[in-house]
Scaffold this active site. Sequence first.
Site, PDB file in Angstrom:
ATOM      1  N   THR A  41      21.510   3.507   3.071  1.00 42.37           N
ATOM      2  CA  THR A  41      22.412   2.874   4.038  1.00 42.37           C
ATOM      3  C   THR A  41      21.907   1.465   4.358  1.00 42.37           C
ATOM      4  OG1 THR A  41      21.174   3.810   5.893  1.00 42.37           O
ATOM      5  CG2 THR A  41      23.051   5.096   5.084  1.00 42.37           C
ATOM      6  N   VAL A  77      10.437  -2.257  -1.825  1.00 43.22           N
ATOM      7  CA  VAL A  77       9.665  -3.496  -1.993  1.00 43.22           C
ATOM      8  C   VAL A  77      10.034  -4.135  -3.321  1.00 43.22           C
ATOM      9  CG1 VAL A  77       7.369  -4.512  -2.191  1.00 43.22           C
ATOM     10  CG2 VAL A  77       7.756  -2.610  -0.621  1.00 43.22           C
ATOM     11  N   GLU A 112      22.301 -15.214   1.840  1.00 37.60           N
ATOM     12  CA  GLU A 112      23.393 -14.621   2.604  1.00 37.60           C
ATOM     13  C   GLU A 112      23.968 -15.627   3.598  1.00 37.60           C
ATOM     14  OE1 GLU A 112      22.809 -10.621   4.049  1.00 37.60           O
ATOM     15  OE2 GLU A 112      21.175 -10.317   2.626  1.00 37.60           O
ATOM     16  N   GLY A 159      12.925  -4.492  -5.289  1.00 37.02           N
ATOM     17  CA  GLY A 159      13.858  -3.951  -6.289  1.00 37.02           C
ATOM     18  C   GLY A 159      13.215  -3.458  -7.564  1.00 37.02           C
ATOM     19  N   ASP A 174      12.191 -10.460   6.016  1.00 38.70           N
ATOM     20  CA  ASP A 174      12.330  -9.539   4.883  1.00 38.70           C
ATOM     21  C   ASP A 174      10.980  -9.352   4.174  1.00 38.70           C
ATOM     22  OD1 ASP A 174      14.075  -8.176   2.718  1.00 38.70           O
ATOM     23  OD2 ASP A 174      13.009  -9.727   1.592  1.00 38.70           O
ATOM     24  N   LYS A 189       8.252  -5.931   3.828  1.00 36.60           N
ATOM     25  CA  LYS A 189       7.642  -5.444   2.585  1.00 36.60           C
ATOM     26  C   LYS A 189       6.114  -5.422   2.686  1.00 36.60           C
ATOM     27  CE  LYS A 189      11.663  -6.989  -0.009  1.00 36.60           C
ATOM     28  NZ  LYS A 189      12.283  -8.159  -0.666  1.00 36.60           N
ATOM     29  N   GLU A 243       9.750   3.203  -3.735  1.00 38.13           N
ATOM     30  CA  GLU A 243       9.446   2.060  -4.602  1.00 38.13           C
ATOM     31  C   GLU A 243      10.474   0.939  -4.438  1.00 38.13           C
ATOM     32  OE1 GLU A 243       6.727   1.652  -7.191  1.00 38.13           O
ATOM     33  OE2 GLU A 243       7.475  -0.196  -6.366  1.00 38.13           O
ATOM     34  N   PHE A 257      26.826   3.762   0.375  1.00 35.08           N
ATOM     35  CA  PHE A 257      27.400   3.573  -0.962  1.00 35.08           C
ATOM     36  C   PHE A 257      27.791   2.114  -1.164  1.00 35.08           C
ATOM     37  CE2 PHE A 257      30.184   5.089  -4.595  1.00 35.08           C
ATOM     38  CZ  PHE A 257      29.129   5.629  -5.317  1.00 35.08           C
ATOM     39  N   GLY A 286      19.387  -6.849  -7.012  1.00 32.43           N
ATOM     40  CA  GLY A 286      20.341  -6.472  -8.039  1.00 32.43           C
ATOM     41  C   GLY A 286      20.617  -4.981  -7.935  1.00 32.43           C
TER      42      GLY A 286
END
Lengths: 354, 354
Positions: free
Chosen positions: B113, B169, B227, B171, B238, B242, B166, B25, B334
């Site tokens: 998570t 990869v 980050e 957002g 990252d 993808k 979906e 969450f 986002g």
Amino acid sequence: MIMNSRKVQILEINGDPMKIIILGFGAVGQGVARVLSVKKDYLKKKYGLNPSIVAVGDRSGAAINPDGLDEELLLKTKEKTGKISSFPEYGIPGVESINILDEVEYDCLVEVTPTDIHDGEPARSHMIKAMEDGKDVVTSNKGPLALSFQELATTAQSNSVEFKFEASVGGAMPIINFAHETLAGCSIESIFGILNGTTNYILSRMANEGSSYEQTLSEAQELGIAETDPYQDVEGIDAACKIVILANSVLNLPATLKDVEVEGISRITAESIALAKKEGMLIKLIGEASPDTLEVSPRLVRQGSPLAVEGTLNLATLKTDLADEVTVVGKGAGSVETASAILSDIISVWKVRK
Amino acid sequence: MIMNSRKVQILEINGDPMKIIILGFGAVGQGVARVLSVKKDYLKKKYGLNPSIVAVGDRSGAAINPDGLDEELLLKTKEKTGKISSFPEYGIPGVESINILDEVEYDCLVEVTPTDIHDGEPARSHMIKAMEDGKDVVTSNKGPLALSFQELATTAQSNSVEFKFEASVGGAMPIINFAHETLAGCSIESIFGILNGTTNYILSRMANEGSSYEQTLSEAQELGIAETDPYQDVEGIDAACKIVILANSVLNLPATLKDVEVEGISRITAESIALAKKEGMLIKLIGEASPDTLEVSPRLVRQGSPLAVEGTLNLATLKTDLADEVTVVGKGAGSVETASAILSDIISVWKVRK
């Protein structure tokens, strides 16, 4: 017993064919025949779809065979003679396109006759008749959609038939189905984009080479990128037709061509493009559809934004409530490229019907 | 009699709820709750879908109510206390996420998570258990997919459940469903694109401002775009995750993370970017998946090409057999944007199940 069970299996694999009539056999119609030929095994294996072209019509007449016409022979006949009515054995000279729809049993009309933006004919009548006869319709034909979208959509609905027209907006830039299927969870608030490849090519070259509009247009005509009569492209009419189709189909706005404010690119000078470039901007012919605005006009776009694509590419950006802006870029024209959008529509009709 | 028929009508309109468990969450999980709250009427009206969040799990424990948890109260509880287990009346501190799946009847697990790229846990176990229990799974979780795609896909298949990802990869750049649904008639031959927003932002700023990598990175960190530990983004990990997901799901290549050749952007200098710019080129971190190549590396792209987009945007180009190259551009990250992709997946699961 073994013979019997093998027979059953073969029937199941082949399935009932989807009987298709193609009206119009220019670049797009030929592209459809080519694509259906090339992808035969793929369609059977992936979707259980077995398309059969039972009739093709062009200005010369028709070729009709209830058992299906060989795609390669259709293409060869057209290439050699220019007339589909010369098709061996099954050619019929002089038959009117609309009458072909009564000559043979079929499931789906592929309407790809030359577009007309004054009355949308004869495509409009072809599609209305097919729908009233309970047949599904797939088209790339901008004219009738830009003039009579609501009539066509209502006729489809009241006759419970499928009506698909992805190829009418930007050939292989599949924005309509993208909005409906892929962005299923989002509401689309507005659409803007580069909806004409010819003008994008001219403006891109003017920016890169500092050349004048007139000179660049005539080069584009030599390359076959602009037509001999470039009016509908360069004055924004083609893009305006697409804005009308997007407004109706994606935003549910009952617009027609006369509702769009249109300004083309013929008054854009090399100087204005150079001035924009100095500020990191480009001039593009942008179409926009929203509840407040239906417009096609030259606008400044920032270099580095998705709208800054060059060449003959088309592009549409959807402004959504949840996913912000999502953009699709693709080839706006091309025989096989446009046929690929028609094929996607044929597959989705098949999924509903099977 | 009148009372009776009204009752029936209400029941039909509401329909059976689709019971959802959200594990995780953070930003994405909260985005899902927000989106399900905001789009309640839209989903009911457009799809007859009535989603009900029956449980949410985070590090602190869970909130569980078989009759559904109020979305706004879930968000308020998390915002105020940081713990979903403080949810009034239905909060349960200390319960392990995986055990939540046995505590309440549900239809679909939304697994969001924090991602782990070493063993994919605990997400991998959550998803496998849900699938083996016959539940559909929707996830944005890159780690387990990059490490164990085939295991997850096989488990889903052998348990006849839906498995949708979906949001894993890019957002709100819905490339996977686009490839499968919208380009239904095309075979996809290869995929390439900008699959990481942080590196695109850094490289765009370096190009526009002539700044060094180190300086630009630290500015991006101040803005919250990079980050504190930027390793996975700037070293291409990252994007490589993808590429693995796209290779498996779109190209049917059974790859894992270790199969990808990866080079990041940390050695790109301001000088090399300036040199490229002089030639009308930009340097972008490009991921590519094809039967011959699985790679993430800095590459030169031409200004004016679809790949030249700036900022944090993500982009993927599909090379197809019929439609040539088709590109989708969208926000790569986002909370609500990513949740919009999860919502599209939930809708498509619903369409299969209803």
